[in-house]
Design a protein around this motif. Structure first.
Motif, PDB file in Angstrom:
ATOM      1  N   THR A   1     -13.540  10.034  13.087  1.00 44.73           N
ATOM      2  CA  THR A   1     -12.481  10.582  13.541  1.00 44.73           C
ATOM      3  C   THR A   1     -11.517  11.540  12.541  1.00 44.73           C
ATOM      4  O   THR A   1     -10.699  12.200  12.582  1.00 44.73           O
ATOM      5  N   ALA A   2     -12.090  11.615  11.319  1.00 42.96           N
ATOM      6  CA  ALA A   2     -11.619  11.976  10.228  1.00 42.96           C
ATOM      7  C   ALA A   2     -10.127  11.582   9.761  1.00 42.96           C
ATOM      8  O   ALA A   2      -9.309  12.360   9.339  1.00 42.96           O
ATOM      9  N   SER A   3     -10.052  10.353  10.056  1.00 42.35           N
ATOM     10  CA  SER A   3      -8.728   9.593   9.754  1.00 42.35           C
ATOM     11  C   SER A   3      -8.847   8.242   9.610  1.00 42.35           C
ATOM     12  O   SER A   3      -9.727   7.488  10.069  1.00 42.35           O
ATOM     13  N   TRP A   4      -8.149   7.824   8.481  1.00 37.73           N
ATOM     14  CA  TRP A   4      -8.429   6.469   7.971  1.00 37.73           C
ATOM     15  C   TRP A   4      -7.636   5.413   8.698  1.00 37.73           C
ATOM     16  O   TRP A   4      -6.547   5.633   8.926  1.00 37.73           O
ATOM     17  N   THR A   5      -8.335   4.367   9.286  1.00 35.86           N
ATOM     18  CA  THR A   5      -7.547   3.515   9.889  1.00 35.86           C
ATOM     19  C   THR A   5      -6.747   2.603   8.989  1.00 35.86           C
ATOM     20  O   THR A   5      -7.592   2.042   8.095  1.00 35.86           O
ATOM     21  N   ASN A   6      -5.717   2.145   9.247  1.00 37.16           N
ATOM     22  CA  ASN A   6      -4.770   1.270   8.424  1.00 37.16           C
ATOM     23  C   ASN A   6      -4.850  -0.346   9.229  1.00 37.16           C
ATOM     24  O   ASN A   6      -4.386  -0.272  10.001  1.00 37.16           O
ATOM     25  N   LEU A   7      -5.803  -1.152   8.572  1.00 37.89           N
ATOM     26  CA  LEU A   7      -5.759  -2.489   8.963  1.00 37.89           C
ATOM     27  C   LEU A   7      -5.088  -3.303   8.245  1.00 37.89           C
ATOM     28  O   LEU A   7      -5.574  -3.834   7.441  1.00 37.89           O
ATOM     29  N   SER A   8      -3.909  -3.720   8.553  1.00 35.62           N
ATOM     30  CA  SER A   8      -3.125  -4.718   7.986  1.00 35.62           C
ATOM     31  C   SER A   8      -3.233  -6.161   8.315  1.00 35.62           C
ATOM     32  O   SER A   8      -3.799  -6.141   9.500  1.00 35.62           O
ATOM     33  N   LEU A   9      -2.896  -6.984   7.597  1.00 35.07           N
ATOM     34  CA  LEU A   9      -3.246  -8.333   7.981  1.00 35.07           C
ATOM     35  C   LEU A   9      -2.341  -8.687   9.370  1.00 35.07           C
ATOM     36  O   LEU A   9      -2.820  -9.587  10.264  1.00 35.07           O
ATOM     37  N   MET A  10      -1.104  -8.198   9.515  1.00 35.61           N
ATOM     38  CA  MET A  10      -0.322  -8.527  10.324  1.00 35.61           C
ATOM     39  C   MET A  10      -0.886  -7.815  11.857  1.00 35.61           C
ATOM     40  O   MET A  10      -1.080  -8.687  12.729  1.00 35.61           O
ATOM     41  N   ASP A  11      -1.517  -6.521  11.664  1.00 41.20           N
ATOM     42  CA  ASP A  11      -2.298  -6.084  12.896  1.00 41.20           C
ATOM     43  C   ASP A  11      -3.241  -6.940  13.452  1.00 41.20           C
ATOM     44  O   ASP A  11      -3.400  -7.147  14.648  1.00 41.20           O
ATOM     45  N   VAL A  12      -4.321  -7.094  12.341  1.00 43.65           N
ATOM     46  CA  VAL A  12      -5.219  -7.985  12.999  1.00 43.65           C
ATOM     47  C   VAL A  12      -5.135  -9.418  13.211  1.00 43.65           C
ATOM     48  O   VAL A  12      -5.597 -10.022  14.243  1.00 43.65           O
ATOM     49  N   SER A  13      -4.292  -9.884  12.609  1.00 38.67           N
ATOM     50  CA  SER A  13      -3.827 -11.371  13.225  1.00 38.67           C
ATOM     51  C   SER A  13      -3.143 -11.432  14.432  1.00 38.67           C
ATOM     52  O   SER A  13      -3.568 -12.320  15.384  1.00 38.67           O
ATOM     53  N   SER A  14      -2.275 -10.544  14.686  1.00 36.54           N
ATOM     54  CA  SER A  14      -1.937 -10.477  16.226  1.00 36.54           C
ATOM     55  C   SER A  14      -3.056 -10.099  17.333  1.00 36.54           C
ATOM     56  O   SER A  14      -2.958 -10.568  18.144  1.00 36.54           O
ATOM     57  N   THR A  15      -3.910  -8.863  17.050  1.00 36.03           N
ATOM     58  CA  THR A  15      -4.676  -8.399  17.769  1.00 36.03           C
ATOM     59  C   THR A  15      -5.972  -9.072  18.193  1.00 36.03           C
ATOM     60  O   THR A  15      -6.173  -9.503  19.034  1.00 36.03           O
ATOM     61  N   LEU A  16      -6.669  -9.488  16.945  1.00 37.42           N
ATOM     62  CA  LEU A  16      -7.710 -10.378  17.064  1.00 37.42           C
ATOM     63  C   LEU A  16      -7.764 -11.609  17.169  1.00 37.42           C
ATOM     64  O   LEU A  16      -8.335 -12.614  18.324  1.00 37.42           O
ATOM     65  N   LEU A  17      -6.614 -12.267  16.509  1.00 33.54           N
ATOM     66  CA  LEU A  17      -6.614 -13.822  16.553  1.00 33.54           C
ATOM     67  C   LEU A  17      -5.584 -14.334  17.643  1.00 33.54           C
ATOM     68  O   LEU A  17      -5.488 -15.498  18.070  1.00 33.54           O
ATOM     69  N   GLY A  18      -4.652 -13.371  17.943  1.00 34.11           N
ATOM     70  CA  GLY A  18      -3.593 -13.682  19.007  1.00 34.11           C
ATOM     71  C   GLY A  18      -2.491 -14.653  18.398  1.00 34.11           C
ATOM     72  O   GLY A  18      -1.834 -15.342  19.343  1.00 34.11           O
ATOM     73  N   ILE A  19      -2.442 -14.553  17.336  1.00 35.22           N
ATOM     74  CA  ILE A  19      -1.020 -15.304  16.493  1.00 35.22           C
ATOM     75  C   ILE A  19      -0.045 -14.397  16.302  1.00 35.22           C
ATOM     76  O   ILE A  19      -0.122 -13.217  15.896  1.00 35.22           O
ATOM     77  N   ASP A  20       1.138 -14.988  17.013  1.00 38.19           N
ATOM     78  CA  ASP A  20       2.374 -14.119  16.667  1.00 38.19           C
ATOM     79  C   ASP A  20       2.965 -14.577  15.544  1.00 38.19           C
ATOM     80  O   ASP A  20       3.892 -15.537  15.492  1.00 38.19           O
ATOM     81  N   LEU A  21       2.670 -13.612  14.476  1.00 45.09           N
ATOM     82  CA  LEU A  21       3.205 -14.119  13.064  1.00 45.09           C
ATOM     83  C   LEU A  21       4.624 -13.874  12.716  1.00 45.09           C
ATOM     84  O   LEU A  21       5.527 -14.388  12.134  1.00 45.09           O
ATOM     85  N   ALA A  22       5.376 -13.032  13.888  1.00 47.23           N
ATOM     86  CA  ALA A  22       6.687 -12.669  13.706  1.00 47.23           C
ATOM     87  C   ALA A  22       7.459 -13.985  14.130  1.00 47.23           C
ATOM     88  O   ALA A  22       8.543 -14.062  13.694  1.00 47.23           O
ATOM     89  N   THR A  23       6.898 -14.635  15.380  1.00 52.11           N
ATOM     90  CA  THR A  23       7.632 -15.768  15.686  1.00 52.11           C
ATOM     91  C   THR A  23       7.703 -16.793  14.576  1.00 52.11           C
ATOM     92  O   THR A  23       8.634 -17.835  14.265  1.00 52.11           O
ATOM     93  N   LEU A  24       6.211 -17.170  13.960  1.00 55.66           N
ATOM     94  CA  LEU A  24       6.352 -17.979  12.496  1.00 55.66           C
ATOM     95  C   LEU A  24       7.266 -17.707  11.637  1.00 55.66           C
ATOM     96  O   LEU A  24       7.697 -18.615  11.074  1.00 55.66           O
ATOM     97  N   ILE A  25       7.420 -16.403  11.486  1.00 55.58           N
ATOM     98  CA  ILE A  25       8.291 -15.996  10.236  1.00 55.58           C
ATOM     99  C   ILE A  25       9.770 -16.425  10.664  1.00 55.58           C
ATOM    100  O   ILE A  25      10.696 -16.625   9.647  1.00 55.58           O
TER     101      ILE A  25
END
Length: 98
Positions: free
Chosen positions: A30-54
Motif C-alpha cells: 500500500t506504500a503507507s506504514w501501518t501504525n499498530l499501537s498497543l491500544m489498537d491491538v488490545s481492543s481489536t485482537l484481544l477484545g479487551i476494552d482498555l478504556a473501561t479499565l482505565i
C-alpha cells in the motif's frame, strides 16, 4: 521458572519480528506504514476494552496508561517485553541458582 521466562522472552521477540514483517508487507503493497499501537491491538485482537479499565484507575495513572497505550507501537512493546522476560530469567537464575 528460568526456562519459562526465557521461552516467554523468545515468544515476545518472535511476535516483534512478525509484527515488523506484517508492517513491511503492508508498506510494500500500500506504500503507507501501518501504525499498530498497543491500544489498537488490545481492543481489536484481544477484545479487551482498555478504556473501561482505565476509567477505574486514579486519574494520574489513567493519564499515564493512556499515553503509553496510544503512543507505543506493538513491535516496541513486544521488544521491551522480551527484554523484561530475559532479565527476569537471568535474575531468577542468579537468585535461585537452578
Amino acid at each position: 521458572m528460568h526456562k519459562f521466562l526465557r521461552g516467554m522472552g523468545m515468544i515476545a521477540w518472535v511476535g516483534c519480528v512478525l509484527t515488523l514483517i506484517y508492517q513491511g508487507l503492508v508498506w510494500g503493497v500500500t506504500a503507507s506504514w501501518t501504525n499498530l499501537s498497543l491500544m489498537d491491538v488490545s481492543s481489536t485482537l484481544l477484545g479487551i476494552d482498555l478504556a473501561t479499565l482505565i476509567q477505574e484507575m486514579p486519574i494520574d495513572y489513567a493519564v499515564k496508561a493512556t499515553y503509553v497505550l496510544i503512543t507505543t507501537d506493538l513491535a516496541i512493546g513486544l521488544w521491551w517485553a522480551g527484554i523484561a522476560f530475559f532479565a527476569m530469567a537471568v535474575i531468577s537464575k542468579v537468585v535461585f541458582n537452578k
